[in-house]
Every structure is written in structure tokens, then in C-alpha cells.
Design a protein around this motif. Structure first.
Motif, PDB file in Angstrom:
ATOM      1  N   PHE A  52      43.201   3.248  32.122  1.00  0.00           N
ATOM      2  CA  PHE A  52      44.102   4.380  32.211  1.00  0.00           C
ATOM      3  C   PHE A  52      45.138   4.083  33.281  1.00  0.00           C
ATOM      4  CE2 PHE A  52      41.903   7.717  29.753  1.00  0.00           C
ATOM      5  CZ  PHE A  52      40.687   7.095  29.549  1.00  0.00           C
ATOM      6  N   ARG A  53      46.196   4.859  33.281  1.00  0.00           N
ATOM      7  CA  ARG A  53      47.169   4.720  34.350  1.00  0.00           C
ATOM      8  C   ARG A  53      47.643   6.110  34.768  1.00  0.00           C
ATOM      9  NH1 ARG A  53      52.594   2.319  31.310  1.00  0.00           N
ATOM     10  NH2 ARG A  53      53.112   4.223  30.144  1.00  0.00           N
ATOM     11  N   GLN A  54      48.109   6.170  35.995  1.00  0.00           N
ATOM     12  CA  GLN A  54      48.601   7.441  36.507  1.00  0.00           C
ATOM     13  C   GLN A  54      49.779   7.187  37.433  1.00  0.00           C
ATOM     14  OE1 GLN A  54      45.612   9.895  38.422  1.00  0.00           O
ATOM     15  NE2 GLN A  54      46.793  11.747  37.985  1.00  0.00           N
ATOM     16  N   ALA A  55      50.913   7.728  37.039  1.00  0.00           N
ATOM     17  CA  ALA A  55      52.107   7.663  37.865  1.00  0.00           C
ATOM     18  C   ALA A  55      52.149   8.902  38.756  1.00  0.00           C
ATOM     19  CB  ALA A  55      53.347   7.588  36.979  1.00  0.00           C
ATOM     20  N   VAL A 101      49.411   3.594  39.066  1.00  0.00           N
ATOM     21  CA  VAL A 101      48.107   3.076  39.465  1.00  0.00           C
ATOM     22  C   VAL A 101      47.280   2.939  38.196  1.00  0.00           C
ATOM     23  CG1 VAL A 101      46.016   3.458  40.806  1.00  0.00           C
ATOM     24  CG2 VAL A 101      48.246   4.135  41.734  1.00  0.00           C
ATOM     25  N   TYR A 102      46.729   1.773  37.996  1.00  0.00           N
ATOM     26  CA  TYR A 102      45.930   1.502  36.807  1.00  0.00           C
ATOM     27  C   TYR A 102      44.450   1.528  37.178  1.00  0.00           C
ATOM     28  CZ  TYR A 102      50.048   0.383  34.091  1.00  0.00           C
ATOM     29  OH  TYR A 102      51.237   0.470  33.405  1.00  0.00           O
ATOM     30  N   TYR A 103      43.700   2.254  36.373  1.00  0.00           N
ATOM     31  CA  TYR A 103      42.280   2.434  36.620  1.00  0.00           C
ATOM     32  C   TYR A 103      41.468   1.889  35.447  1.00  0.00           C
ATOM     33  CZ  TYR A 103      43.811   5.981  39.998  1.00  0.00           C
ATOM     34  OH  TYR A 103      44.408   6.652  41.035  1.00  0.00           O
ATOM     35  N   GLY A 121      41.358   1.803  41.293  1.00  0.00           N
ATOM     36  CA  GLY A 121      42.703   1.621  40.785  1.00  0.00           C
ATOM     37  C   GLY A 121      43.456   0.510  41.493  1.00  0.00           C
ATOM     38  N   THR A 122      44.409  -0.016  40.793  1.00  0.00           N
ATOM     39  CA  THR A 122      45.274  -1.056  41.345  1.00  0.00           C
ATOM     40  C   THR A 122      46.713  -0.703  41.007  1.00  0.00           C
ATOM     41  OG1 THR A 122      45.653  -3.455  41.423  1.00  0.00           O
ATOM     42  CG2 THR A 122      45.035  -2.539  39.285  1.00  0.00           C
ATOM     43  N   LEU A 123      47.587  -0.837  41.992  1.00  0.00           N
ATOM     44  CA  LEU A 123      48.967  -0.385  41.855  1.00  0.00           C
ATOM     45  C   LEU A 123      49.829  -1.442  41.182  1.00  0.00           C
ATOM     46  CD1 LEU A 123      51.188   1.716  42.518  1.00  0.00           C
ATOM     47  CD2 LEU A 123      51.467   0.540  44.714  1.00  0.00           C
TER      48      LEU A 123
END
Length: 123
Positions: free
Chosen positions: A36-39, A92-94, A116-118
Motif C-alpha cells: 500500500f502507499r500513503q501520501a 510512504v510505501y507499506y 513503511g519506506t519513503l
């Protein structure tokens, strides 16, 4: 199950990046794994997921055609290959995992999450 995503960083638009996800002290055998990702200011968004035995893959709409998910043969690592990155992919990718995932695109269906990793994409 503790997960750790890595491989993020700053990349130019159009370039590629490969993220990795490992589970601390165990393998991913028996688990489906999703990315998943979260901006900033946005909800967590489904990117892709892979099941365990059949290696069935599901893709979200946002990056379909530009991402590939895979698991290594030992089920120790799950990769997210991202190609032709765009500035709007910055987030950020989780990685997330669970044994039974009724709806792969729903983050609430996963019990285990990494920090997560940015990923930053410059234009």
C-alpha cells in the motif's frame, strides 16, 4: 509478525525503484502480502498483493502496468518493482501481511504492517 519495508529513496521521474519487505524472524510462508502507499493528507491506497501458494496477483488501479510484485523462492522476501515512476507516486510505501485476506485492496483486512519506506520522485 513484524514486517520491514526498505528500498525507498529519491528517484527521478521515469526511473525505477525496487522495494523489499521482510518478516522478522520468519518467512512469509502461509501469508498473503500486499503493498500500500500513503501520501500526505491522503488515505492509504492499495498498490498490489500476492497470495501464498498460487502466487495470484492483484493490482490496484493507480500503478497497474508499472509495478510488479514477487516473492522469492524461500518466501523470505516480497518485492515491489516500480517502473516509470511519476511525481504523483511519491508516498510512504507499506507492506502488509495476513493469512486470510478476504479483500486484498482493503487495508483493514491485514493484521501485520511494516513501518513503511519513503519514496520521493522528482520531476
Amino acid at each position: 509478525v513484524q514486517l520491514q519495508a526498505s528500498g525507498g529513496g529519491l528517484v527521478q521521474a521515469g526511473r525505477s525503484l525496487r522495494l523489499s519487505c521482510v518478516a522478522s524472524g520468519r518467512t512469509f510462508a502461509g501469508y498473503a502480502v500486499g503493498w500500500f502507499r500513503q501520501a500526505p493528507g491522503e488515505e492509504r491506497e492499495f498498490v498490489t498483493a500476492i497470495t501464498w501458494k498460487s502466487r495470484t496477483i492483484y493490482y490496484g488501479d493507480s500503478m497497474k502496468g508499472r509495478v510488479t510484485i514477487s516473492r522469492d523462492g524461500a518466501d523470505s522476501t516480497v518485492y515491489l518493482q516500480m517502473d516509470n515512476l511519476k511525481p504523483e507516486d511519491a508516498a510512504v510505501y507499506y507492506c502488509a501481511a495476513d493469512i486470510i485476506v478476504p479483500a486484498f485492496s482493503d487495508p483493514s483486512q491485514y493484521s501485520y504492517w511494516g513501518r513503511g519506506t519513503l519514496v520521493t520522485v522528482s520531476s
